[in-house]
Motif scaffolding. Structure first.
Motif, PDB file in Angstrom:
ATOM      1  N   THR A  71       0.836  -1.198   0.000  1.00  8.72           N
ATOM      2  CA  THR A  71       0.000   0.000   0.000  1.00  8.72           C
ATOM      3  C   THR A  71       0.872   1.250   0.000  1.00  8.72           C
ATOM      4  N   PHE A  72       0.469   2.223  -0.783  1.00  7.43           N
ATOM      5  CA  PHE A  72       1.207   3.479  -0.923  1.00  7.43           C
ATOM      6  C   PHE A  72       0.268   4.660  -0.702  1.00  7.43           C
ATOM      7  N   ASP A  73       0.686   5.582   0.124  1.00  7.27           N
ATOM      8  CA  ASP A  73       0.028   6.887   0.162  1.00  7.27           C
ATOM      9  C   ASP A  73       0.283   7.556  -1.188  1.00  7.27           C
ATOM     10  N   ASN A  74      -0.537   8.548  -1.537  1.00  7.56           N
ATOM     11  CA  ASN A  74      -0.344   9.231  -2.820  1.00  7.56           C
ATOM     12  C   ASN A  74       0.356  10.575  -2.672  1.00  7.56           C
ATOM     13  N   ASP A  75      -0.304  11.548  -2.040  1.00  9.51           N
ATOM     14  CA  ASP A  75       0.263  12.896  -1.927  1.00  9.51           C
ATOM     15  C   ASP A  75       1.547  12.880  -1.097  1.00  9.51           C
ATOM     16  N   GLY A  76       2.642  13.284  -1.716  1.00 12.45           N
ATOM     17  CA  GLY A  76       3.918  13.328  -1.020  1.00 12.45           C
ATOM     18  C   GLY A  76       4.647  12.000  -0.982  1.00 12.45           C
ATOM     19  N   THR A  77       4.008  10.934  -1.485  1.00 13.69           N
ATOM     20  CA  THR A  77       4.644   9.621  -1.522  1.00 13.69           C
ATOM     21  C   THR A  77       4.807   9.135  -2.956  1.00 13.69           C
ATOM     22  N   LEU A  78       3.773   9.292  -3.767  1.00 10.24           N
ATOM     23  CA  LEU A  78       3.861   8.903  -5.174  1.00 10.24           C
ATOM     24  C   LEU A  78       3.999  10.110  -6.096  1.00 10.24           C
ATOM     25  N   TRP A  79       3.450  11.253  -5.671  1.00 15.77           N
ATOM     26  CA  TRP A  79       3.680  12.487  -6.420  1.00 15.77           C
ATOM     27  C   TRP A  79       3.792  13.637  -5.428  1.00 15.77           C
TER      28      TRP A  79
END
Length: 338
Positions: A71-79
């Motif tokens: 599982t990945f956070d999005n804001d600040g983790t993927l972009w």
């Protein structure tokens, strides 16, 4: 009849050709680096070792493919997520786009300030003003119309500081990591506080993560008959689920149904997801992206109003989680400009 010199020369040529073939085959068999934008160090080694262990059949840490959930956070983790969350940037731009058809906004805050290119009125109106902005841009329309608006915005809007389309401000090292995990039998999910309908528009094209593997905050959606007689889903101005902080493990349970064996976040809003992942039995990997690169991106952590990283940083260090230092662990941040 060939002379001895000719025979020796021919034999030497055959040996040389054979050696060249062997060397070429050996080079072809050497594995390429699956994470070329990651520097050699503790973070990269931990990822590679973890994947090797959980995919080694017969090994003590082997994890069957159905249980390889990441599982990945999005804001600040993927972009990126600064200077404001990109979904909020979309909402503010939508207010400007819709303003000509809403003359009632001309003298009404926070709309007046937003149209004028200032967020002073929005700040002064507090949470109510933000909810008004979100309701005006995220509700009262079909899910299809909303997706179309997001897609159009992503195709035209540019980041105010980086002067690149928002969709290009994804992290190249994370794209490599997602692909590497999937190549090794992992199922990758987004688990983010961002809006689920917003992220589903670009998750597959940018990250290779299909819409059904996106978990996010959501508003109420109802089924109605559209004016042309078709059943349509309409977005309502009512919050249904907040997928942030303690809501993340709840969202994982509700929408995924398995505890992750790998989780990646960047802020205190990801702490509970990381704790939940690390608390499971068997091999576990919890990672935190620390924004330390003020030149290629932004440097921020404990005192930031966006992506605050304080308690999670302390707990991560205390428990031996992998703290990924953007400045030293990544050789590049964003993909090359198109």
């Amino acid at each position: 009849m060939m002379s001895m010199r000719s025979i020796h020369a021919r034999f030497a040529g055959m040996v040389l050709a054979l050696l060249l073939c062997v060397c070429a085959a050996a080079q072809a068999q050497q594995p390429t680096d699956p994470l070329p934008s990651w520097t050699d160090g503790r973070a990269k080694s931990a990822i590679l070792d973890f994947v090797r262990r959980v995919t080694q059949e017969g090994g003590p840490d082997f994890v069957p493919p159905p249980e390889r959930i990441a599982t990945f956070d999005n804001d600040g983790t993927l972009w990126a997520e600064r200077p404001i969350y990109f979904q909020l940037a979309f909402a503010l731009d939508e207010i400007k786009r819709l303003a000509p058809s809403r003359p009632d906004w001309a003298d009404k805050e926070p709309y007046r300030s937003v149209v004028a290119g200032s967020i002073d009125g929005l700040v002064a109106s507090g949470e109510k003003g933000l909810l008004d902005i979100l309701a005006a841009t995220h509700a009262g329309m079909t899910t299809e119309d909303f997706a179309r608006a997001v897609s159009d915005w992503l195709a035209s809007a540019r980041h105010p500081e980086k002067n690149r389309p928002y969709a290009e401000l994804v992290y190249q090292p994370q794209l490599e990591l997602l692909a590497y995990l999937r190549a090794n039998g992992f199922k990758t999910f987004i688990v983010s506080g961002g809006g689920i309908e917003f992220m589903r528009v670009f998750a597959e094209s940018r990250y290779g993560i299909p819409p059904e593997q996106v978990v996010g905050s959501s508003g109420r959606v109802t089924l109605r008959t559209s004016p042309d007689g078709r059943p349509q889903l309409y977005k309502e101005a009512e919050v249904e689920f907040v997928d942030d902080g303690p809501g993340k493990p709840v969202g994982i349970n509700r929408f995924i149904g398995r505890r992750p064996i790998l989780a990646f976040g960047n802020s205190d809003g990801d702490l509970q997801m990381l704790q939940y992942t690390a608390a499971g039995t068997g091999p576990r990997l919890a990672l935190i992206l620390h924004h330390t690169d003020g030149e290629r991106e932004w440097a921020y952590d404990r005192k930031s109003h966006i992506g605050k990283l304080d308690k999670a940083l302390d707990e991560g260090r205390a428990k031996g989680w992998i703290i990924v230092d953007m400045k030293s662990d990544w050789t590049s941040v964003f993909p090359p400009e198109r």
